[in-house]
Design an enzyme around this catalytic site. Structure first.
Site, PDB file in Angstrom:
ATOM      1  N   ASN A  29       0.858  -1.426   0.357  1.00  0.00           N
ATOM      2  CA  ASN A  29      -0.142  -0.144  -0.236  1.00  0.00           C
ATOM      3  C   ASN A  29       0.732   1.440   0.023  1.00  0.00           C
ATOM      4  OD1 ASN A  29       0.750   0.647   2.892  1.00  0.00           O
ATOM      5  ND2 ASN A  29      -0.199  -2.000   2.930  1.00  0.00           N
ATOM      6  N   SER A  74      -6.426   1.281   2.882  1.00  0.00           N
ATOM      7  CA  SER A  74      -5.874   0.801   3.079  1.00  0.00           C
ATOM      8  C   SER A  74      -5.767  -0.071   5.041  1.00  0.00           C
ATOM      9  CB  SER A  74      -4.451   1.193   3.079  1.00  0.00           C
ATOM     10  OG  SER A  74      -3.401   0.028   3.569  1.00  0.00           O
ATOM     11  N   SER A  75      -5.963  -1.541   4.789  1.00  0.00           N
ATOM     12  CA  SER A  75      -6.180  -1.965   6.890  1.00  0.00           C
ATOM     13  C   SER A  75      -4.563  -1.307   7.505  1.00  0.00           C
ATOM     14  CB  SER A  75      -5.713  -3.660   6.753  1.00  0.00           C
ATOM     15  OG  SER A  75      -4.494  -4.145   6.037  1.00  0.00           O
ATOM     16  N   GLU A  76      -3.688  -0.906   6.552  1.00  0.00           N
ATOM     17  CA  GLU A  76      -2.605  -0.320   7.245  1.00  0.00           C
ATOM     18  C   GLU A  76      -2.577   1.184   7.511  1.00  0.00           C
ATOM     19  OE1 GLU A  76      -0.862  -2.037   8.712  1.00  0.00           O
ATOM     20  OE2 GLU A  76      -0.534  -4.212   7.504  1.00  0.00           O
ATOM     21  N   HIS A  97       6.074  -5.944   0.607  1.00  0.00           N
ATOM     22  CA  HIS A  97       5.951  -6.827   0.933  1.00  0.00           C
ATOM     23  C   HIS A  97       7.215  -7.413  -0.573  1.00  0.00           C
ATOM     24  CE1 HIS A  97       2.448  -7.588   3.085  1.00  0.00           C
ATOM     25  NE2 HIS A  97       2.568  -6.478   3.644  1.00  0.00           N
ATOM     26  N   HIS A 158       7.456  -8.630   8.050  1.00  0.00           N
ATOM     27  CA  HIS A 158       6.154  -7.975   7.449  1.00  0.00           C
ATOM     28  C   HIS A 158       6.716  -8.012   5.879  1.00  0.00           C
ATOM     29  CE1 HIS A 158       2.521  -5.739   7.980  1.00  0.00           C
ATOM     30  NE2 HIS A 158       2.963  -6.071   6.434  1.00  0.00           N
TER      31      HIS A 158
HETATM   32 ZN   LIG Z   1       2.021  -5.508   4.915  1.00  0.00          ZN
END
Ligand SMILES: [Zn+2]
Length: 213
Positions: A29, A74-76, A97, A158
C-alpha cells in the site's frame, strides 16, 4: 496539489509498484499527504492493482475519516497516519512485501551498507523495526524508532516501509531497498559480504550534507 492530482499519483505509483513486483496480489500500500490540508490519499484495501481506477483511491483525514472514496482505506492506514503525525518532513509512505527485502525482515537481519547507492537513497543500512500486529498504529511507532537518519526500514516478519517528502522519493527508496536485498542475497551465495566501512560511509554523508554517525 489538488485532491485529484494526489489520487492520480497514488494510482500511478501503485500500478508501477505492481508491475515492478514490489507489490504482489493485493498486498502493499502507499499514500501521500497534502502538506496544506493534511489530507491523505491512500490505496484502498483488497482491490486488484491491474483494474484499479482513480475512483478506487481513498482520501482520508489523519484520524481515518473518509473524505472521498467508496471502499475501506488500506488496512494499514494507521501505520501511514502515525508516521505523518510524527514526521512533518514526510509526505509519502510506500509499504511493500517485496520478496528479497522481506527475506531479511523474516530473519530480522538489517541490510548492511554494501552499495554506494544505499548511501544516496537510504542514507545507510536498512534497519529492522520490531514486530507489531498488522493494521496497528504501533507498526508505525516501531518504524519511527529506527527511521532516524534513514529513509527505509524493514518491518519484522512483514515487509518494507519507505518514506519521503513525495511519492517519487519514497517509491525509489522502496526500489533500492529491494535491489540492495537482492544483491546482498546473491553476494552471500557467492562468498563473504563486505560492508562499507563507517569511515567511507561518513565521507559520503559529509558530501551529501547529512549527519555523520
Ligand atoms: Zn503489509
Amino acid at each position: 496539489m489538488t485532491i485529484l492530482e494526489m489520487k492520480q499519483a497514488v494510482l500511478d505509483y501503485s500500478k508501477q509498484s505492481y508491475e515492478e513486483k514490489l507489490f504482489a496480489g493485493t498486498s502493499g500500500n502507499l499514500s501521500m499527504r497534502d502538506p496544506e490540508t493534511g489530507l491523505v490519499a491512500i490505496t484502498p484495501g483488497s482491490i486488484a492493482y491491474p483494474t484499479m481506477t482513480i475512483d478506487d483511491v481513498m482520501v482520508i483525514t489523519l484520524d481515518g475519516k473518509i473524505v472521498e472514496g467508496f471502499h475501506n482505506p488500506s488496512s494499514e492506514w494507521k501505520m501511514h497516519t502515525e508516521i505523518y503525525k510524527n514526521r512533518n518532513d514526510v509526505h509519502a509512505v510506500v509499504h511493500t512485501h517485496s520478496p528479497y527485502a522481506t527475506g531479511f525482515a523474516v530473519t530480522h537481519d538489517r541490510i548492511p551498507v554494501i552499495l554506494i547507492e544505499m548511501m544516496f537513497f537510504l542514507y545507510g543500512d536498512v534497519p529492522v523495526a520490531e514486530y507489531r500486529i498488522p493494521g496497528s498504529a504501533e507498526l508505525g511507532t516501531e518504524a519511527l524508532k529506527v527511521l532516524h537518519n534513514r529513509t527505509a526500514c524493514l518491518l519484522a516478519n512483514h515487509g518494507v516501509l519507505a518514506i519521503g517528502p513525495n511519492l517519487d522519493r519514497a517509491h525509489i527508496r522502496a526500489v533500492y531497498t529491494e535491489d540492495a536485498a537482492k544483491i546482498c542475497t546473491q553476494a552471500k551465495i557467492i562468498g563473504t559480504v563486505h560492508e562499507m566501512s563507517k569511515d567511507e560511509q561518513n565521507k559520503m554523508r559529509r558530501k551529501m550534507g547529512i549527519p555523520e554517525e
